[in-house]
Design an enzyme around this catalytic site. Structure first.
Site, PDB file in Angstrom:
ATOM      1  N   SER A  35      -7.687 -20.173  18.621  1.00  0.00           N
ATOM      2  CA  SER A  35      -6.897 -21.312  19.094  1.00  0.00           C
ATOM      3  C   SER A  35      -6.336 -22.175  17.973  1.00  0.00           C
ATOM      4  CB  SER A  35      -7.750 -22.201  20.014  1.00  0.00           C
ATOM      5  OG  SER A  35      -8.893 -22.701  19.336  1.00  0.00           O
ATOM      6  N   ASP A 325      -8.236 -33.044  19.743  1.00  0.00           N
ATOM      7  CA  ASP A 325      -9.210 -32.904  20.824  1.00  0.00           C
ATOM      8  C   ASP A 325     -10.572 -32.596  20.205  1.00  0.00           C
ATOM      9  OD1 ASP A 325      -9.318 -30.168  20.254  1.00  0.00           O
ATOM     10  OD2 ASP A 325      -8.103 -29.564  21.972  1.00  0.00           O
ATOM     11  N   HIS A 328     -10.038 -29.380  17.738  1.00  0.00           N
ATOM     12  CA  HIS A 328      -8.859 -29.062  16.933  1.00  0.00           C
ATOM     13  C   HIS A 328      -8.302 -30.265  16.181  1.00  0.00           C
ATOM     14  CE1 HIS A 328      -8.956 -26.190  20.376  1.00  0.00           C
ATOM     15  NE2 HIS A 328      -8.803 -25.318  19.382  1.00  0.00           N
TER      16      HIS A 328
END
Length: 350
Positions: A35, A325, A328
């Site tokens: 991600s 978040d 990240h």
């Protein structure tokens, strides 16, 4: 004037000449992993691990979600810009990955994937083995678009980036009773390193010659990790950081061995541990105000579906936050990381 300073100045001059004339320093970029570098592949598959809804992407160029797990640009986006690209390698499963758009490479990364195959399986993400299969498919498409000669040149001269391992630990090993009962962190690291070595050998066999792999970040400093594994503390979780350091040492050692084995291979381990650790532990030294809490929601655990337009408490300006978040970095932090990585990767593009 030392050799390294002369080398750096020479490199910057070359970069100015190439980029100044609209010519990227490498013909393309190919990105594999999780991600941290996914630009929208997970939008196209059946998984809960997505970022294709607000507030993700609110500070991106289009001010809309793209599938990037960030409020704006990823470190790889900044890297592409620095290398002279005017657009980013498209997510391979997206509608943008067609025709001439494929001439600058492609992004095969998938949020919640990792070096350990079962991590991706657990979250219905795209495992690295499948990402490599997509890359083989891409090569066939490239030959049809560009011809064999140009395609071969793009493949051998492009930059390959691999970013994986964080999901293996945070989203699998630490919360998976089967794994943490049967493997010590050191043993689990060994499994990941074996997979990493296999991925590199496969890429080399497919023509890749300039490969960069990112180290693990300070896992224990991620806001969600502190919330989940910190025992009520607001400090980085030492044991998680120690696991990351141990893995990174093995990654460096294995990379050196691969360089000795494969002729013509250029390879760099990009250290993101230290720059992100510095940001997380001394944010004010780097122009940030908040590192314990992320921007989205409460900032303590939210990511993916939990970070949404109704998340209570989301900050209005993410530029002072190290994390967007719970897992990240923010766009502002990604810019700092990208600058550091660019300096580390000079040998890949010089």
């Amino acid at each position: 004037m030392g050799f390294s300073r002369v080398f750096l100045i020479s490199f910057l001059v070359v970069m100015f000449i190439y980029v100044g004339h609209g010519q990227p320093l490498v013909p393309g970029m190919f990105i594999f992993g999780d991600s941290v570098v996914d630009v929208g592949n997970n939008n196209q598959i059946y998984t809960l691990v997505k970022a294709n809804f607000p507030p993700y992407g609110r500070d991106f160029v289009t001010h809309s979600p793209t599938g990037r797990f960030c409020n704006g640009k990823l470190a790889t986006d900044f890297t592409a810009e620095t290398l002279g690209f005017t657009t980013y390698p498209p997510a391979y499963l997206s509608s943008e990955a067609r025709g001439k758009n494929l001439l600058i490479g492609a992004n095969f990364a998938s949020g919640a994937s990792g070096f350990y195959e079962n991590t991706a399986t657990l979250y219905h993400a795209i495992p690295l083995s499948q990402q490599l299969q997509y890359y083989k498919q891409y090569q066939r498409k490239l030959v049809k678009i560009a011809g064999q000669s140009k395609a071969s040149s793009i493949i051998s001269d492009s930059l390959y980036l691999i970013s994986a391992g964080s999901s293996d630990f945070i989203q699998n090993y630490y919360i998976n009773p089967y794994l943490n009962r049967n493997y010590t962190p050191d043993q689990f690291s060994n499994l990941l390193i074996q997979s990493f070595s296999t991925v590199v050998q496969n890429l080399y066999g497919l023509g890749a010659r300039k490969i960069g792999v990112t180290s693990l970040p300070p896992l224990g400093c991620l806001p969600a990790a502190i919330t989940l594994f910190g025992g009520g503390s607001n400090q980085c979780v030492t044991r998680l950081n120690q696991d990351a350091v141990s893995f990174n040492n093995k990654l460096t050692s294995t990379t050196q061995n691969l360089l000795k084995r494969f002729s013509g291979l250029k390879m760099v381990v990009f250290d993101i541990y230290k720059p992100l650790f510095d940001l997380a532990t001394a944010p004010s030294n780097n122009g940030f105000m908040e590192a314990r809490k992320a921007c989205c929601g409460t900032g303590t655990i939210e990511t993916s579906l939990l970070c949404n337009s109704r998340s209570v408490g989301t900050c209005s300006n993410a530029t002072s936050y190290v994390f967007w978040d719970g897992f990240h970095p923010s766009e502002a932090a990604n810019k700092v990381l990208a600058d550091s990585l660019m300096m580390q990767g000079i040998s890949l593009i010089s």
